[in-house]
Design a protein around this motif. Structure first.
Motif, PDB file in Angstrom:
ATOM      1  N   ILE A  65      -2.461   0.507  -4.507  1.00 46.79           N
ATOM      2  CA  ILE A  65      -2.288  -0.821  -3.916  1.00 46.79           C
ATOM      3  C   ILE A  65      -1.927  -1.809  -5.013  1.00 46.79           C
ATOM      4  N   ARG A  98      -8.912   3.151   4.026  1.00 51.88           N
ATOM      5  CA  ARG A  98      -9.863   2.195   3.456  1.00 51.88           C
ATOM      6  C   ARG A  98      -9.232   1.528   2.241  1.00 51.88           C
ATOM      7  N   ILE A  99      -9.317   0.209   2.145  1.00 52.68           N
ATOM      8  CA  ILE A  99      -8.729  -0.567   1.050  1.00 52.68           C
ATOM      9  C   ILE A  99      -9.838  -1.032   0.121  1.00 52.68           C
ATOM     10  N   VAL A 110       0.861  -1.176   0.000  1.00 53.66           N
ATOM     11  CA  VAL A 110       0.000   0.000   0.000  1.00 53.66           C
ATOM     12  C   VAL A 110       0.901   1.232   0.000  1.00 53.66           C
ATOM     13  N   PHE A 162       0.735   4.809   0.613  1.00 54.69           N
ATOM     14  CA  PHE A 162      -0.179   5.789   1.199  1.00 54.69           C
ATOM     15  C   PHE A 162      -0.003   7.176   0.583  1.00 54.69           C
ATOM     16  N   ASP A 177      -9.645  -2.458   5.721  1.00 47.37           N
ATOM     17  CA  ASP A 177      -9.154  -1.282   6.422  1.00 47.37           C
ATOM     18  C   ASP A 177      -7.747  -1.533   6.937  1.00 47.37           C
ATOM     19  N   GLU A 229      -6.168   2.971  -2.002  1.00 45.68           N
ATOM     20  CA  GLU A 229      -6.342   3.220  -0.568  1.00 45.68           C
ATOM     21  C   GLU A 229      -6.836   4.650  -0.419  1.00 45.68           C
ATOM     22  N   VAL A 232      -3.503  -5.001   8.110  1.00 51.79           N
ATOM     23  CA  VAL A 232      -4.664  -4.860   7.236  1.00 51.79           C
ATOM     24  C   VAL A 232      -5.580  -6.052   7.444  1.00 51.79           C
ATOM     25  N   SER A 284      -1.846   6.587  -2.800  1.00 53.69           N
ATOM     26  CA  SER A 284      -3.135   5.886  -2.650  1.00 53.69           C
ATOM     27  C   SER A 284      -3.249   4.671  -3.562  1.00 53.69           C
TER      28      SER A 284
END
Length: 190
Positions: free
Chosen positions: A90, A124-125, A83, A85, A154, A120, A165, A88
């Motif tokens: 994945i 939230r995934i 992920v 971050f 999440d 992400e 996760v 954003s």
């Protein structure tokens, strides 16, 4: 053609169709341990938006699910999910996918893997895991299926902010054999 040559030809044709399943690479103990780890992670607190990691994090864990259809029981595979971050984004994979019979005993390991792709947003995934898996049916024939799973989950706090996760893994496999898949994915950071 003489009868001996005909018999040898028929035997050769039969042996070309017969396939041997890959030996499972997990034990019944591994299946129980994965269930316990999924339960442990699901009980952790959600990571607040302010405490999410700022860069890329790789989570290693598993994807486990009940399956119904041409194969009954469950599956358990190894998951690597990265992920980012900051972007954003994945990506990742699910490999070493084992079929577990309804009694909890590993049956065979499928060839193939699933690629993970998604986004992400504030912890939230939202992702998909998709790919082709190959196994051997009860009649000894090699069969293929395209699996597509939706991963919704999440980011959680284990020992630090955003280091775990957990979420649902639901979808189907369609092809030579069909399955409905209903389970979870989970993992912790390196």
């Amino acid at each position: 053609m003489n009868p001996i040559a005909t018999s040898l030809f028929a035997l050769a044709a039969l042996s070309a169709c017969a396939a041997t399943p890959n030996a499972p690479t997990v034990s019944a103990f591994d299946v129980d341990r994965a269930f316990d780890e999924a339960q442990r992670i699901s009980d952790l607190p959600l990571t607040s938006t302010a405490n999410l990691p700022s860069g890329g994090v790789t989570y290693r864990g598993q994807l486990g699910a009940d399956v119904r259809g041409d194969a009954q029981g469950s599956i358990l595979g190894d998951m690597t999910m990265r992920v980012d971050f900051a972007d954003s984004d994945i990506d990742g994979s699910v490999t070493n996918i084992n079929l577990i019979d309804p009694n909890g005993m590993p049956n065979q390991r499928f060839d193939g893997s699933l690629n993970i792709d998604g986004v992400e947003n504030s912890g939230r995934i939202d992702a998909f895991a998709s790919g082709e898996i190959t196994g051997v049916d009860n009649d000894g024939f090699e069969v293929d299926s395209q699996m597509l799973l939706t991963l919704d989950g999440d980011v959680y706090d284990d020992f630090g902010g955003g280091d775990a996760v957990f979420g649902s893994a639901e979808g189907t496999a369609r092809g030579d054999f069909d399955m409905d898949v209903d389970g979870v994915f989970f993992g912790t950071s390196d």
